[in-house]
Design an enzyme around this catalytic site. Structure first.
Site, PDB file in Angstrom:
ATOM      1  N   LEU A 136     -44.086 -52.639  -4.538  1.00 42.22           N
ATOM      2  CA  LEU A 136     -42.849 -51.973  -4.424  1.00 42.22           C
ATOM      3  C   LEU A 136     -42.151 -52.784  -3.452  1.00 42.22           C
ATOM      4  CD1 LEU A 136     -41.059 -49.408  -4.458  1.00 42.22           C
ATOM      5  CD2 LEU A 136     -42.279 -48.451  -2.615  1.00 42.22           C
ATOM      6  N   GLY A 158     -40.606 -55.623  -4.538  1.00 45.39           N
ATOM      7  CA  GLY A 158     -40.249 -56.714  -5.378  1.00 45.39           C
ATOM      8  C   GLY A 158     -39.964 -58.096  -4.695  1.00 45.39           C
ATOM      9  N   GLU A 194     -30.978 -83.374  -6.311  1.00 44.69           N
ATOM     10  CA  GLU A 194     -30.057 -82.512  -7.005  1.00 44.69           C
ATOM     11  C   GLU A 194     -29.262 -83.210  -8.143  1.00 44.69           C
ATOM     12  OE1 GLU A 194     -29.114 -79.118  -6.905  1.00 44.69           O
ATOM     13  OE2 GLU A 194     -27.999 -79.870  -8.623  1.00 44.69           O
ATOM     14  N   ARG A 242     -33.645 -69.280 -11.088  1.00 44.08           N
ATOM     15  CA  ARG A 242     -34.628 -68.137 -11.374  1.00 44.08           C
ATOM     16  C   ARG A 242     -34.363 -67.689 -12.698  1.00 44.08           C
ATOM     17  NH1 ARG A 242     -38.130 -66.487  -7.746  1.00 44.08           N
ATOM     18  NH2 ARG A 242     -38.119 -64.488  -8.654  1.00 44.08           N
ATOM     19  N   HIS A 263     -14.912 -62.091  23.298  1.00 45.11           N
ATOM     20  CA  HIS A 263     -14.995 -63.369  23.997  1.00 45.11           C
ATOM     21  C   HIS A 263     -16.337 -63.471  24.990  1.00 45.11           C
ATOM     22  CE1 HIS A 263     -13.994 -67.513  25.196  1.00 45.11           C
ATOM     23  NE2 HIS A 263     -14.085 -67.024  26.635  1.00 45.11           N
TER      24      HIS A 263
HETATM   25  C1  FAD Z   1     -37.180 -67.687  -2.198  1.00 46.69           C
HETATM   26  C2  FAD Z   1     -36.152 -66.596  -2.358  1.00 46.69           C
HETATM   27  C3  FAD Z   1     -35.190 -66.253  -1.346  1.00 46.69           C
HETATM   28  C4  FAD Z   1     -34.500 -65.249  -1.414  1.00 46.69           C
HETATM   29  N1  FAD Z   1     -33.677 -64.800  -0.385  1.00 46.69           N
HETATM   30  C5  FAD Z   1     -32.647 -64.224  -0.524  1.00 46.69           C
HETATM   31  C6  FAD Z   1     -31.914 -63.914   0.539  1.00 46.69           C
HETATM   32  O1  FAD Z   1     -31.935 -64.192   1.603  1.00 46.69           O
HETATM   33  N2  FAD Z   1     -31.031 -62.952   0.463  1.00 46.69           N
HETATM   34  C7  FAD Z   1     -30.874 -62.168  -0.885  1.00 46.69           C
HETATM   35  O2  FAD Z   1     -29.631 -61.315  -0.879  1.00 46.69           O
HETATM   36  N3  FAD Z   1     -31.639 -62.648  -2.006  1.00 46.69           N
HETATM   37  C8  FAD Z   1     -32.605 -63.557  -1.840  1.00 46.69           C
HETATM   38  N4  FAD Z   1     -33.342 -63.685  -2.910  1.00 46.69           N
HETATM   39  C9  FAD Z   1     -32.941 -63.110  -4.071  1.00 46.69           C
HETATM   40  C10 FAD Z   1     -33.624 -61.778  -4.406  1.00 46.69           C
HETATM   41  O3  FAD Z   1     -34.724 -61.647  -3.815  1.00 46.69           O
HETATM   42  C11 FAD Z   1     -33.509 -61.171  -5.634  1.00 46.69           C
HETATM   43  O4  FAD Z   1     -31.952 -61.127  -5.854  1.00 46.69           O
HETATM   44  C12 FAD Z   1     -33.911 -59.695  -5.635  1.00 46.69           C
HETATM   45  O5  FAD Z   1     -35.054 -59.586  -5.293  1.00 46.69           O
HETATM   46  C13 FAD Z   1     -33.281 -59.079  -7.229  1.00 46.69           C
HETATM   47  O6  FAD Z   1     -34.162 -57.924  -7.010  1.00 46.69           O
HETATM   48  P1  FAD Z   1     -34.342 -57.265  -8.620  1.00 46.69           P
HETATM   49  O7  FAD Z   1     -34.782 -55.774  -8.443  1.00 46.69           O
HETATM   50  O8  FAD Z   1     -33.475 -57.514  -9.689  1.00 46.69           O
HETATM   51  O9  FAD Z   1     -35.669 -57.897  -8.899  1.00 46.69           O
HETATM   52  P2  FAD Z   1     -37.413 -58.073  -7.971  1.00 46.69           P
HETATM   53  O10 FAD Z   1     -36.811 -58.147  -6.961  1.00 46.69           O
HETATM   54  O11 FAD Z   1     -37.414 -59.410  -8.926  1.00 46.69           O
HETATM   55  O12 FAD Z   1     -37.855 -56.767  -8.831  1.00 46.69           O
HETATM   56  C14 FAD Z   1     -38.249 -56.720 -10.120  1.00 46.69           C
HETATM   57  C15 FAD Z   1     -39.576 -55.769  -9.961  1.00 46.69           C
HETATM   58  O13 FAD Z   1     -39.912 -55.553 -11.241  1.00 46.69           O
HETATM   59  C16 FAD Z   1     -41.387 -55.555 -11.478  1.00 46.69           C
HETATM   60  N5  FAD Z   1     -41.562 -55.915 -12.836  1.00 46.69           N
HETATM   61  C17 FAD Z   1     -41.224 -56.656 -13.705  1.00 46.69           C
HETATM   62  N6  FAD Z   1     -41.730 -56.544 -14.909  1.00 46.69           N
HETATM   63  C18 FAD Z   1     -42.182 -55.072 -14.900  1.00 46.69           C
HETATM   64  C19 FAD Z   1     -42.951 -54.523 -15.801  1.00 46.69           C
HETATM   65  N7  FAD Z   1     -43.132 -54.976 -17.225  1.00 46.69           N
HETATM   66  N8  FAD Z   1     -43.290 -53.221 -15.619  1.00 46.69           N
HETATM   67  C20 FAD Z   1     -43.413 -52.644 -14.184  1.00 46.69           C
HETATM   68  N9  FAD Z   1     -42.707 -53.677 -13.289  1.00 46.69           N
HETATM   69  C21 FAD Z   1     -42.184 -54.728 -13.579  1.00 46.69           C
HETATM   70  C22 FAD Z   1     -41.764 -56.968 -10.736  1.00 46.69           C
HETATM   71  O14 FAD Z   1     -43.113 -56.824 -10.290  1.00 46.69           O
HETATM   72  C23 FAD Z   1     -40.848 -56.712  -9.622  1.00 46.69           C
HETATM   73  O15 FAD Z   1     -41.237 -55.973  -8.511  1.00 46.69           O
HETATM   74  C24 FAD Z   1     -34.088 -64.801  -2.628  1.00 46.69           C
HETATM   75  C25 FAD Z   1     -35.139 -64.901  -3.705  1.00 46.69           C
HETATM   76  C26 FAD Z   1     -36.111 -65.734  -3.506  1.00 46.69           C
HETATM   77  C27 FAD Z   1     -36.998 -66.352  -4.481  1.00 46.69           C
END
Ligand code: FAD
Length: 459
Positions: free
Chosen positions: A42, A44, A201, A266, A436
């Protein structure tokens, strides 16, 4: 199933990351019955492999820099060493406290939390092992994974952010493939920890999604920090032999390193989940939606990183909340993508909201801009940081973009997003008082100047 037909739940959510759990919590607050399906942990990516652990690393990096640079503030300190197991213990402690808190919230909200991998079986049923969960509404929130390049296999000394988050030593030489947000944040951490860093890059500048002036300033700052970068160059391949990974570029050049960090973006997690079979359009892996986050199949919504656009946790939160309110019939206002604040937490930090100067020119033709240099800001001088606040406004109109760079400037994005999203004119902001000496004053001063009454700036 038509949206008004009965299901086991009002909402079944597939994926418990930022988008999914925000949707679950808000749905439960609104009295809807909710099932939340999660195959991993939970919270993600954001909580376990993204925002939180990386920002903990960046804070540890700042502590290392402070220790190293104490003498310039008259405090005699030296940096003895960076103890990665200690850094990881601190980082993991932060994550685990937040994880416990989030689990408590979901439990208290009486959300039916279902552990396991779910797949869609038709638009209103999620199958998890033996269980079939049917929902009047289904929300797809399966998130994203770290991509690599064709022919570049992750393993050994070739890592994505996921593995790099828990390495147990400071590598001597690091090549970072990708100069976007994740790439520059890791480059910044590794440099502060003592690694020799080179960023590769393909685009002509670092953080290419930001205003061009921000990229230039970041590049200046990185040069000063002796973080090497090569822009406009393409990666050709990488080989591992013994303790060394050799990275070759299309230019013919090759670079040896102890670690290659692949930070090339990603991709959406949508494959094999039954989306297309359920009638949902999938475009290059992403799930396109309309502005109300509808997928086109009745009662099926998508949120977070699988929806094309900014991949940010707070966008996921906002989309999750939006969908819950939409399902509950509250008719929430649509989320404006350009109004979402963006922060890159490298040193110096970058914070922006709204349009870049180039985007604003495309949209409005002529625009007015102003750059307030942090050299005139007392608190920034105290911190010893350089940078600026850049404003972009429509001629005689509202501020449509704010772009900031400098140590800790991420904290200023809150006011910046109010200014842009409330369509404030510089003249409105110039009447508000900024305390300030704070870095927040730099935002105030930039608006004073653009309103034609500069204080600590030349006219
Ligand atoms: C290194 C890094 C640094 C980051 N830093 C930042 C930051 O500083 N600030 C910011 O705003 N964003 C940041 N992000 C981006 C941010 O983490 C993502 O935008 C965000 O987590 C997206 O949320 P989401 O719910 O779409 O997906 P996720 O957080 O990826 O969650 C998706 C969930 O679905 C689950 N899932 C997938 N398929 C299934 C399935 N078939 N059945 C059940 N569960 C499943 C996965 O296990 C996961 O827990 C960062 C990302 C990375 C990789």
């Amino acid at each position: 199933m038509p949206a008004d037909a009965a299901g086991d739940y009002d909402v079944v959510i597939l994926g418990g990351g930022s988008g999914g759990y925000a949707c679950a919590l808000r749905s439960a607050e609104l009295g809807l019955s909710v099932a939340l399906v999660e195959k991993g942990r939970l919270g993600g990516t954001c909580l376990h492999q993204g925002c939180i652990p990386t920002k903990a690393l960046l804070h540890a990096a700042e502590v290392a820099d402070v220790a190293r640079e104490g003498a310039s503030f008259g405090v005699r300190t030296t940096l003895e060493s960076v103890d990665m197991p200690g850094v990881n213990a601190y980082k993991d402690g932060v994550v685990s406290r937040l994880y416990k808190g989030l689990q408590g919230l979901v439990k208290a909200a009486k959300i039916d939390y279902v552990e396991g991998a779910g797949v869609l079986d038709g638009p209103h049923t999620v199958v998890v092992g033996e269980r079939r969960l049917t929902g009047r509404n289904v929300v797809l929130a399966t998130g994203s994974y770290a991509k690599t390049l064709p022919g570049l296999e992750v393993g050994g000394r070739i890592m994505t952010s996921e593995q790099a988050l828990s390495i147990d030593h400071v590598p001597g030489r690091v090549v970072v493939l990708g100069g976007g947000v994740i790439g520059v944040e890791f480059a910044s951490v590794f440099k502060s920890f003592g690694s020799e860093v080179t960023i590769i890059e393909a685009l002509p500048r670092l953080v290419a999604a930001e205003d061009e002036a921000i990229s230039k300033q970041l590049e200046r700052s990185f040069r000063k920090r002796k973080i090497a970068f090569k822009t406009g160059v393409r990666f050709a391949g990488a080989t591992q032999e013994g303790d060394v990974v050799t990275v070759s570029l299309e230019s013919g050049e090759s670079i040896e390193a102890d670690l290659l960090l692949v930070a090339v973006g990603r991709g959406p997690v949508t494959e094999g989940l039954g989306y297309e079979a359920a009638g949902i359009t999938v475009d290059r892996g992403f799930v396109p939606t309309d502005s109300r986050l509808r997928t086109g199949v009745e009662g099926v919504y998508a949120v977070g990183d699988i929806v094309p656009g900014l991949q940010l946790a707070h966008r996921g939160f906002a989309q999750g909340i939006f969908v819950a309110e939409e399902i509950a019939g509250l008719a929430p206002a649509c989320i404006e993508e350009s109004g979402i604040p963006r922060v890159t937490y490298c040193d110096p930090e970058i914070a922006s909201v709204g349009l870049t100067e180039a985007q604003a020119r495309d949209k409005y033709g002529d625009v007015a801009t102003y750059e307030y240099n942090l050299g005139g800001n007392g608190k920034s001088q105290i911190l010893g940081t350089q940078g600026f606040v850049k404003l972009v406004r429509q001629v005689d109109g509202p501020v449509v973009g704010v772009h900031m760079i400098g140590a800790r400037m991420g904290e200023q994005v809150g006011e910046a997003q109010l200014i842009v999203n409330w369509e404030a004119h510089p003249e409105d902001v110039s009447g508000l008082i900024h305390a300030h000496p704070t870095q927040n004053e730099a935002l105030g001063e930039a608006h004073l100047a653009l309103a034609g009454k500069p204080l600590h700036a030349h006219a």
